[in-house]
Scaffold this motif. Sequence first.
Motif, PDB file in Angstrom:
ATOM      1  N   UNK B  82      26.403  29.301 -25.845  1.00 35.90           N
ATOM      2  CA  UNK B  82      25.709  30.077 -26.985  1.00 35.90           C
ATOM      3  C   UNK B  82      25.009  28.870 -28.353  1.00 35.90           C
ATOM      4  N   UNK B  83      26.218  28.006 -28.658  1.00 28.88           N
ATOM      5  CA  UNK B  83      26.420  26.690 -29.493  1.00 28.88           C
ATOM      6  C   UNK B  83      25.273  25.545 -28.977  1.00 28.88           C
ATOM      7  N   UNK B  86      21.094  27.355 -28.704  1.00 26.26           N
ATOM      8  CA  UNK B  86      20.654  27.623 -29.647  1.00 26.26           C
ATOM      9  C   UNK B  86      20.906  26.511 -31.132  1.00 26.26           C
ATOM     10  N   UNK B  88      19.888  26.064 -33.740  1.00 31.25           N
ATOM     11  CA  UNK B  88      18.183  26.136 -34.389  1.00 31.25           C
ATOM     12  C   UNK B  88      17.594  25.259 -35.229  1.00 31.25           C
ATOM     13  N   UNK B  91      15.114  25.803 -29.683  1.00 32.31           N
ATOM     14  CA  UNK B  91      15.902  27.077 -28.528  1.00 32.31           C
ATOM     15  C   UNK B  91      16.135  26.456 -27.051  1.00 32.31           C
ATOM     16  N   UNK B  93      16.270  29.016 -24.839  1.00 35.01           N
ATOM     17  CA  UNK B  93      15.864  29.756 -23.790  1.00 35.01           C
ATOM     18  C   UNK B  93      14.692  30.190 -23.691  1.00 35.01           C
ATOM     19  N   UNK B  98      19.603  37.122 -27.586  1.00 30.95           N
ATOM     20  CA  UNK B  98      20.275  37.729 -28.026  1.00 30.95           C
ATOM     21  C   UNK B  98      21.431  37.171 -28.604  1.00 30.95           C
ATOM     22  N   UNK B  99      22.026  36.493 -29.547  1.00 32.81           N
ATOM     23  CA  UNK B  99      23.548  36.208 -30.119  1.00 32.81           C
ATOM     24  C   UNK B  99      24.014  37.008 -31.152  1.00 32.81           C
TER      25      UNK B  99
END
Lengths: 417, 340
Positions: B82-83, B86, B88, B91, B93, B98-99
């Motif tokens: 996740x880290x 993404x 911010x 991304x 993806x 969604x996380x």
Amino acid sequence: MLKQIEGSHAMAEAIALCRPEVICAYPITPQTHIVEGLSEMVRDGHLRGCEFINVESEFAALSVAIGSSAAGARTYTATASQGLLFMMEAVYNASGLGLPIVMTLGNRAIGAPINIWNDHSDAMSVRDAGWIMLFAETNQEAVDLHIQAFKLAEELSCPVMVNVDGFILTHAVERVDIPDQAQVDAFLPPFDPVQVLDPANPVSMGAMVGPDAFMEVRYLSHHKQMQALDRIPEIAAAFKERFGRDSGGLIRCYRCDDADTIVVAMGSVVGTLKDMVDDRRDAGDRIGVISIGAFRPFPLDEVRHALMGARRVVVLEKALAVGMGGILASHIRMALRGHPTKVYTLIAGLGGRPILKPSLNAFMDRVEAEPHYDVHFLDLREDIVEAEIARMAAERRSGPIAENVLRRVAATAQTTL
Amino acid sequence: MNQMTNQTVKFYQTGTLTVGNRLLDPGQRTVQASEERANAITCGHRACQGCGEALGARYAIDAALKAAEGNLICVNATGCLEVFTTPYPETSWQVAWMHSLFGNAAAVAAGVAAAQRVKGRDHVRVVAQGGDGGTTDIGFGCLSGMFERNDDVLYICYDNEAYMNTGVQRSSATPGGARTATTPAVGDAPGNVFGTGKNVPLIAMAHNIPYVATASVADLHDLEAKVTRAMGIRGARYIHIMVPCPLGWGSASHDTIRLARLAIESGLFPLFEAEHGMVTASRPIRRKVPVTDYLKPQKRFAHLFKPDNPHGAAALARLQAQADENCRRFNLLRAAEEGK
Ligand SMILES: Cc1ncc(C[n+]2csc(CCOP(=O)(O)OP(=O)(O)O)c2C)c(N)n1
Ligand code: SF4
């Protein structure tokens, strides 16, 4: 339709009228009857187009709700007390992600000692989590607030918590007017999410945000709540227009116009306070009561305005910031900053202790006689706490405090028998 | 397939065991062999060089996307994946993703799946993913609940055998004897204490869910096939993928695939599939290697090889015994036997 109905069932019917699409909850007293009612309606086909998901914990309940709301389904859950604390991490998450979940909180004390009765400790523990927090005074209002809550949540894309006093409202059978489906449909349009997980238009939700943007995101949450300060009264007005009832709003004033003394409180205790106000008015006391309908966002301006004419304000609250004192009272002081109005804190009803008119009257008399008074615990057994404090100072191995207190309560009960 | 996830991508892989092998019959080629594949995770993420998790996730999600014809929503637990994907406002993806939290990916995915059902979008499929910490430890309750309800979710665990994102601490999937930040090998201490660890594939099987499999970045054909298989099934499915982590294991970046392969060939990481609680297939080992071949290139086991460590030999023997037990349990040596 007017019905003689248990509060929980009335709320369940109101929630069903809002056409939720996913309901997910984990049982905890005093919230159980609400979700039991809903699960039955889903099962018997009364509530069509809705999934009721049984989960293994409150943390999962709100997590499922986060997923379904993010995927565009109107989502509802309910909890209380320990359950709310168990889902705490997800509570912050739901608001941070801007998901319009509606949750009923059947307000209940938090252990230890474990206690299932009503106070507002649970709600106060999440007061800064970014949820809009509404408080119902009666079961009629509980019904009406749920219908308004979905509208508010979805307009602002922000979760809304409807607080109802455990047992006092949830388990009380009262006359309640349940709206019909056509009325609710006309008031509450279908959920149109502002952001949604959709393979045809993929977005990344919940990205990792560093110091460069986090503060702005938080600010925008705050801004959303400030917008709610406008939308809550507007929605209450629209509700009145369609349903013909005053319900909701930021604050509600009762006999405050010429009042010297104003009592401020939240939830069902306001009914008792109105009775007390009537009695004291009859005796010539210029007193009124204000019910806080929205605790988040906190209506500072409205409260300041409403309290401006009073000489003293008594804040009755069913929670305690241990090591500090009153929580609602500190908000009221903030609203009155710069004004000489004296604010008294009255902590009452913790763990379901009854809040009785004679005690309230005695307190009001005392406030008038002893103006230096500040934080007071209504009907606290002072003899018992003093004895326990003395014993704790004398013996190190004192055992569980609650047990010692209960033993003494039993002993004093026997001697007075 | 929607356009966002569909873009022409270059090949990175060569060689006979790789997925991008265009010498194969088109029917046998895998998702990664197509330039038209959906590129679930694009370049630009911040994973370490040689990260097994980044590789595993790309192959798994690309395969899931293909199987779902692009109609896929991914839920991700907190962790390296996740880290590093993404930061911010960027991304990596290309898929609806969604996380939410570290411990609730399975439950959030269950909610997403419920929303698809009520909305009548049954063609939209849901994948949840997380590291071994998010799966075997903190998210275990939600995972078990998702299995028990048989929610229509494929859960993928990327097992790098520790909490890597927070700096390599022990998880319940950390093998005995491994040194981590919270199981240091100080003096006589053996690193992580020996036990069986938490075997989530077996626990998943005990929930009687329709499909459970283990996979590895060492065999990407197999990994893709299992994901594709899982996507063909409705209900709760679980795939546990071994993804070496150069940073946490103290191994060379270029050794990621080699180590993953040695884990399989030593018997320490058996590859199998199970349906409704019964093992239906396992991948035989043709040439079994001693566990030391696998352990030695990793710094996290280096203390076991020190001549002055009184427990080193015993610890290595225990790991060998675990590998041998896996071979027996999953009948992994049958190919070698048949060959005799
Ligand atoms: C409730 C909670 N506790 C702890 C953390 C800190 N944390 C973030 S990621 C992580 C470890 C992730 O490990 P794993 O799931 O194995 O994934 P990996 O990073 O190894 O891929 C931890 C402990 C957190 N985010 N939330
Ligand atoms: S720490 Fe390990 S899992 Fe995390 S990005 Fe680096 S190699 Fe990958």
